[in-house]
Design a protein around this motif. Structure first.
Motif, PDB file in Angstrom:
ATOM      1  N   PHE A 144       0.800  -1.235   0.000  1.00 11.60           N
ATOM      2  CA  PHE A 144       0.000   0.000   0.000  1.00 11.60           C
ATOM      3  C   PHE A 144       0.832   1.285   0.000  1.00 11.60           C
ATOM      4  CE2 PHE A 144      -2.448  -3.327   2.165  1.00 11.60           C
ATOM      5  CZ  PHE A 144      -3.606  -3.343   1.384  1.00 11.60           C
ATOM      6  N   GLY A 145       2.132   1.179  -0.136  1.00 14.03           N
ATOM      7  CA  GLY A 145       2.970   2.371  -0.108  1.00 14.03           C
ATOM      8  C   GLY A 145       2.995   2.986   1.283  1.00 14.03           C
ATOM      9  N   ILE A 146       3.123   4.308   1.355  1.00 12.43           N
ATOM     10  CA  ILE A 146       3.235   4.982   2.640  1.00 12.43           C
ATOM     11  C   ILE A 146       1.974   4.803   3.483  1.00 12.43           C
ATOM     12  CG2 ILE A 146       2.371   7.203   1.816  1.00 12.43           C
ATOM     13  CD1 ILE A 146       5.210   6.535   4.369  1.00 12.43           C
ATOM     14  N   GLN A 147       0.823   4.613   2.842  1.00 11.05           N
ATOM     15  CA  GLN A 147      -0.414   4.376   3.594  1.00 11.05           C
ATOM     16  C   GLN A 147      -0.321   3.090   4.408  1.00 11.05           C
ATOM     17  OE1 GLN A 147      -4.144   3.678   1.381  1.00 11.05           O
ATOM     18  NE2 GLN A 147      -5.084   5.250   2.653  1.00 11.05           N
ATOM     19  N   GLY A 148       0.435   2.120   3.904  1.00  9.01           N
ATOM     20  CA  GLY A 148       0.607   0.860   4.622  1.00  9.01           C
ATOM     21  C   GLY A 148       1.274   1.030   5.969  1.00  9.01           C
ATOM     22  N   VAL A 149       2.179   2.006   6.094  1.00  6.95           N
ATOM     23  CA  VAL A 149       2.856   2.255   7.367  1.00  6.95           C
ATOM     24  C   VAL A 149       1.856   2.771   8.398  1.00  6.95           C
ATOM     25  CG1 VAL A 149       4.648   3.597   8.523  1.00  6.95           C
ATOM     26  CG2 VAL A 149       5.051   2.715   6.220  1.00  6.95           C
ATOM     27  N   VAL A 150       0.966   3.679   7.973  1.00  8.45           N
ATOM     28  CA  VAL A 150      -0.036   4.229   8.890  1.00  8.45           C
ATOM     29  C   VAL A 150      -1.052   3.151   9.262  1.00  8.45           C
ATOM     30  CG1 VAL A 150      -1.641   6.127   9.262  1.00  8.45           C
ATOM     31  CG2 VAL A 150       0.287   6.443   7.744  1.00  8.45           C
ATOM     32  N   MET A 151      -1.400   2.285   8.310  1.00  3.91           N
ATOM     33  CA  MET A 151      -2.284   1.151   8.596  1.00  3.91           C
ATOM     34  C   MET A 151      -1.645   0.235   9.641  1.00  3.91           C
ATOM     35  SD  MET A 151      -3.445   0.293   4.671  1.00  3.91           S
ATOM     36  CE  MET A 151      -4.309  -1.229   5.091  1.00  3.91           C
ATOM     37  N   ALA A 152      -0.351   0.001   9.498  1.00  3.00           N
ATOM     38  CA  ALA A 152       0.370  -0.853  10.449  1.00  3.00           C
ATOM     39  C   ALA A 152       0.309  -0.274  11.857  1.00  3.00           C
ATOM     40  CB  ALA A 152       1.821  -1.014  10.002  1.00  3.00           C
TER      41      ALA A 152
END
Length: 424
Positions: A395-403
């Motif tokens: 998910f790109g940078i959004q994946g980090v916030v999701m994590a």
């Protein structure tokens, strides 16, 4: 009308109201500095600031040996015992000052090494690390004095110190960023906290005459032994936490670029502004309450006082922030930062879970539950690191916030189960 009068006369309401003024002021200050960052620093500079902020957070935590919550606990318990209180103050002051001076030397004489580790070979900000070395002892003692005031139950003084400190920090930040751009932003990170010393000393000098209180004859190794568990707990979260974030940001820069890392730093920076309301009221009001709670019933009252009075208001604020996200980004930053709006949902959701778990997590410090805290914190950091790496690829940078959101939810579930007797 009687009910309203009754509510407004409670200590929690009065302290929360003053705390809200402090938070609003800090948010306004944050709005101003964020705009300055957007105009003078940009997304790439924001990523560098994020790296340095994570580094200084770890450094500052090591310099204070993670004693803050322990100081609050033992001062609160011994404030009527003058002899014991003097032993606590003397022992902690001498220990922290010695550690701060040692760290300052390491930081100053190896500035080029730290510059390469934090910023890489393409940026030369070695002088910033030398400035940090000179400022570190002042910052360390100011945190000690602030924790001392907090432990004495001087809640209003703690909030006033924060208000004055933030105001001075704004002046320094504006001056440095406009004058020196990214270099100035980095310098302001180390200069502003150090100036807090002069404010805290002014307030604490009314309570103690340090020339009489701090004497080598009052030094007691038992105090350090008692604080060691708090040190372990705080260092795990305050040192390892920022280092994990630093590692994640370096991974983001490598895989998706420095600008994307800057967008993540931007949403994280916004999060710190509104999370101040929760963190301050927890530290200033709820932690001392948890310290003196004698059984599960009293602890339960403290927990649910937070969930009924603080958390609902906080959730409403977050909902409003979500619907205003485009306006917030355009107003605080520039159109260059509009991709940050895609990160709001997961960031806000994760912060709800985080705030709900924090009140439970403070019980670890209040009751000195060292091993349980360290296990929970290490598991949480491990989940965050591996989840962010996995979701970043999808998910790109959004994946980090999701994590981060998933990690906060898991942490809340674990603490809810662990403290179920005190909750229910």
């Amino acid at each position: 009308m009687k009910l309203i009068n009754k509510i407004t006369q409670t200590n929690l309401f009065k302290i929360s109201s003053l705390n809200s003024v402090s938070i609003i002021l800090k948010i306004v200050i944050g709005l101003i500095t964020s705009k300055l960052f957007a105009v003078f620093v940009g997304p790439s500079g924001m990523a560098l600031v994020g790296n340095f902020r994570n580094f200084t957070t770890s450094l500052e935590s090591i310099s204070t040996l993670g004693f803050q919550n322990g100081i609050v606990k033992y001062v609160a318990e011994n404030k009527e015992n003058k002899k014991k209180l003097h032993e606590i103050i003397t022992t902690i002051f001498i220990s922290l000052f010695a550690v701060a001076v040692l760290l300052s030397c390491v930081l100053y004489f190896f500035a080029s090494f730290w510059n390469k580790q934090i910023f890489g070979v393409n940026f030369d900000y070695g002088i910033v690390f030398k400035a940090a070395a000179l400022a570190l002892p002042w910052y360390t003692i100011s945190i000690f004095l602030l924790s001392l005031i907090n432990g004495l139950g001087k809640f209003k003084q703690v909030i006033w110190i924060n208000i004055l400190g933030n105001s001075i920090g704004l002046f320094v930040s504006v001056l440095m960023i406009i004058q020196y751009k990214t270099f100035g932003a980095l310098l302001s990170i180390v200069i502003s906290p150090a100036l807090l010393f002069f404010i805290t000393y002014y307030f604490i000098a009314k309570e103690f005459r340090f020339s009489e209180t701090i004497q080598f004859s009052n030094f007691d190794f038992q105090v350090l032994k008692n604080l060691s568990s708090f040190s372990l707990m705080a260092l795990v979260s305050s040192v390892l936490g920022p280092l994990v974030l630093l590692a994640i940001r370096k991974n983001v820069i490598t895989l998706v670029g420095i600008e994307q890392a800057g967008f993540w730093e931007t949403i994280s920076r916004l999060s710190t502004y509104y999370m101040m309301f929760v963190t301050t009221i927890l530290t200033v009001y709820f932690l001392p309450k948890l310290v003196i709670a004698k059984n599960n019933l009293e602890t339960k009252k403290v927990f649910w006082s937070f969930y009924k009075n603080i958390l609902p208001v906080f959730i409403i604020v977050l909902v409003v922030i979500y619907f205003l996200r485009f306006f917030i980004i355009k107003f605080l930053f520039t159109n260059e930062f509009l991709p940050v709006t895609t990160l709001f949902f997961w960031q806000l959701l994760g912060d709800v879970f985080k705030s709900a778990s924090w009140i439970l997590g403070f019980q670890f410090f209040a009751k000195k539950m060292t091993l349980a805290f360290i296990i929970a914190e290490l598991l949480s950091l491990a989940v965050l690191y591996f989840l962010s790496g996995l979701l970043l690829n999808f998910f790109g940078i959004q994946g980090v916030v999701m994590a981060q959101a998933f990690d906060n939810f898991i942490y809340l579930l674990v603490l809810g189960f662990y403290f179920r007797k005190s909750l229910f």
